[in-house]
Motif scaffolding. Sequence first.
Motif, PDB file in Angstrom:
ATOM      1  N   UNK A 116       8.788  -7.269  -6.463  1.00 19.43           N
ATOM      2  CA  UNK A 116       7.568  -7.218  -7.268  1.00 19.43           C
ATOM      3  C   UNK A 116       7.733  -6.103  -8.301  1.00 19.43           C
ATOM      4  N   UNK A 117       8.088  -6.472  -9.522  1.00 17.87           N
ATOM      5  CA  UNK A 117       8.301  -5.488 -10.576  1.00 17.87           C
ATOM      6  C   UNK A 117       7.151  -5.464 -11.580  1.00 17.87           C
ATOM      7  N   UNK A 118       6.015  -6.003 -11.191  1.00 21.70           N
ATOM      8  CA  UNK A 118       4.896  -6.038 -12.118  1.00 21.70           C
ATOM      9  C   UNK A 118       4.395  -4.620 -12.391  1.00 21.70           C
ATOM     10  N   UNK A 119       3.880  -4.417 -13.576  1.00 19.46           N
ATOM     11  CA  UNK A 119       3.390  -3.098 -13.973  1.00 19.46           C
ATOM     12  C   UNK A 119       2.247  -2.656 -13.068  1.00 19.46           C
ATOM     13  N   UNK A 120       1.390  -3.594 -12.684  1.00 22.96           N
ATOM     14  CA  UNK A 120       0.240  -3.269 -11.840  1.00 22.96           C
ATOM     15  C   UNK A 120       0.688  -2.777 -10.465  1.00 22.96           C
ATOM     16  N   UNK A 121       1.694  -3.437  -9.903  1.00 24.16           N
ATOM     17  CA  UNK A 121       2.222  -3.063  -8.586  1.00 24.16           C
ATOM     18  C   UNK A 121       2.799  -1.650  -8.626  1.00 24.16           C
ATOM     19  N   UNK A 122       3.658  -1.393  -9.612  1.00 24.04           N
ATOM     20  CA  UNK A 122       4.309  -0.095  -9.718  1.00 24.04           C
ATOM     21  C   UNK A 122       3.308   1.008 -10.056  1.00 24.04           C
ATOM     22  N   UNK A 123       2.355   0.694 -10.920  1.00 26.45           N
ATOM     23  CA  UNK A 123       1.339   1.676 -11.289  1.00 26.45           C
ATOM     24  C   UNK A 123       0.482   2.036 -10.072  1.00 26.45           C
ATOM     25  N   UNK A 124       0.199   1.025  -9.240  1.00 23.58           N
ATOM     26  CA  UNK A 124      -0.600   1.258  -8.039  1.00 23.58           C
ATOM     27  C   UNK A 124       0.080   2.218  -7.085  1.00 23.58           C
ATOM     28  N   UNK A 125       1.387   2.019  -6.848  1.00 22.94           N
ATOM     29  CA  UNK A 125       2.114   2.909  -5.959  1.00 22.94           C
ATOM     30  C   UNK A 125       2.275   4.292  -6.567  1.00 22.94           C
ATOM     31  N   UNK A 126       2.489   4.345  -7.867  1.00 24.34           N
ATOM     32  CA  UNK A 126       2.619   5.636  -8.544  1.00 24.34           C
ATOM     33  C   UNK A 126       1.354   6.469  -8.355  1.00 24.34           C
ATOM     34  N   UNK A 127       0.204   5.817  -8.472  1.00 23.87           N
ATOM     35  CA  UNK A 127      -1.080   6.505  -8.300  1.00 23.87           C
ATOM     36  C   UNK A 127      -1.243   7.016  -6.870  1.00 23.87           C
ATOM     37  N   UNK A 128      -0.902   6.161  -5.900  1.00 23.79           N
ATOM     38  CA  UNK A 128      -1.033   6.544  -4.499  1.00 23.79           C
ATOM     39  C   UNK A 128      -0.133   7.737  -4.166  1.00 23.79           C
ATOM     40  N   UNK A 129       1.094   7.710  -4.669  1.00 24.77           N
ATOM     41  CA  UNK A 129       2.040   8.789  -4.375  1.00 24.77           C
ATOM     42  C   UNK A 129       1.621  10.096  -5.038  1.00 24.77           C
ATOM     43  N   UNK A 130       1.083   9.992  -6.237  1.00 19.51           N
ATOM     44  CA  UNK A 130       0.615  11.190  -6.930  1.00 19.51           C
ATOM     45  C   UNK A 130      -0.552  11.832  -6.185  1.00 19.51           C
ATOM     46  N   UNK A 131      -1.416  10.988  -5.650  1.00 17.31           N
ATOM     47  CA  UNK A 131      -2.572  11.493  -4.900  1.00 17.31           C
ATOM     48  C   UNK A 131      -2.174  12.049  -3.533  1.00 17.31           C
ATOM     49  N   UNK A 132      -1.032  11.581  -3.008  1.00 16.57           N
ATOM     50  CA  UNK A 132      -0.569  11.994  -1.684  1.00 16.57           C
ATOM     51  C   UNK A 132       0.895  12.429  -1.771  1.00 16.57           C
ATOM     52  N   UNK A 133       1.181  13.619  -2.273  1.00 18.79           N
ATOM     53  CA  UNK A 133       2.550  14.047  -2.550  1.00 18.79           C
ATOM     54  C   UNK A 133       3.459  14.173  -1.328  1.00 18.79           C
ATOM     55  N   UNK A 134       2.891  14.187  -0.129  1.00 20.01           N
ATOM     56  CA  UNK A 134       3.727  14.269   1.068  1.00 20.01           C
ATOM     57  C   UNK A 134       4.163  12.898   1.566  1.00 20.01           C
ATOM     58  N   UNK A 135       3.631  11.843   1.007  1.00 18.30           N
ATOM     59  CA  UNK A 135       3.908  10.496   1.505  1.00 18.30           C
ATOM     60  C   UNK A 135       5.371  10.086   1.372  1.00 18.30           C
ATOM     61  N   UNK A 136       5.973  10.330   0.220  1.00 13.20           N
ATOM     62  CA  UNK A 136       7.321   9.818  -0.040  1.00 13.20           C
ATOM     63  C   UNK A 136       8.306  10.312   1.007  1.00 13.20           C
ATOM     64  N   UNK A 137       8.265  11.605   1.300  1.00 10.79           N
ATOM     65  CA  UNK A 137       9.181  12.181   2.284  1.00 10.79           C
ATOM     66  C   UNK A 137       8.896  11.623   3.676  1.00 10.79           C
ATOM     67  N   UNK A 138       7.636  11.616   4.056  1.00 12.61           N
ATOM     68  CA  UNK A 138       7.275  11.181   5.405  1.00 12.61           C
ATOM     69  C   UNK A 138       7.509   9.687   5.612  1.00 12.61           C
TER      70      UNK A 138
END
Length: 283
Positions: free
Chosen positions: A245-267
């Motif tokens: 899923x390379x849609x802009x909406x999909x990637x933008x959604x995850x980018x927003x979630x990760x920015x709001x939760x900076x510890x998520x990517x590592x965990x």
Amino acid sequence: MKTKDIQETVTNKLTSLMNEGVNPFQRCWKGVRENGMPFNLNSKRAYSGTNVALLLLQATPCNAWVTYKGAGELGGNVKKGAKSTFVIYWKFLKIKDKVTKKEKTIPMLKSYRVFNALRDCEGLEHLIEGMKPEDILPSQPETALQDYVNREGITLNHGGNRAYYQPSADLVQMPHEQAFKTREHYQGVLAHELIHSTGIEKRLNRKGLTEKAAFGSTSYAFEELVAEFGACITCAMLAIEPDWNNSAAYLKGWSKKLTENPNWAVTASGRAGKATNYILGIA
């Protein structure tokens, strides 16, 4: 680097790729398929957990890595001006609780720097030439995934138009394979749902599966991130290419979630690595 700084650095790497329209899960998949799992050239040991994603996101010509000292020990050297990549590990410190006066252990995230053996170093080419990614499993995905289902006694049903995992019944529901565009797409979705199945209490006991999480909630989104990371690595090791899923909406959604939760990517990537190993029976 402090734990918070490390977490933010990993998150910034992922979100910058997403904001450029690059699917980081697809890049990780491509890295494993072309070069195998990332490993240390000195010890020959594969990296695990979050470090798999950290190193695969570099899009390097090989997946062999060394420290500055390690390059010298192998008879090579790091190129002048080469940029290192950090990898992480947990250090557990024993301290005395100020209130109870009892000794307790606290985890501290630490990092160190590594260099790609071909991109960043000289004199190591002969150690890389002819190497094959032997850690990629044979191209029989249905066997590996079915073996996990059988081993764990998971109920796998087919029918309808939804794919989901039901923790209370330890059940994976999938549309029939014919409903998918390709066989690989079917296997990729199945891998995603099976990553979810590793999280129940009797397996890896992830909070997102052991507690009720409403659709769209923070816990739900985090568990989905674990499944995204886990499915991409599982599929890469089984020679399956999912329907990305390379849609802009999909990637933008995850980018927003990760920015709001900076510890998520590592965990999440760390837990995804454990889930992949659990499915494939890797100790």
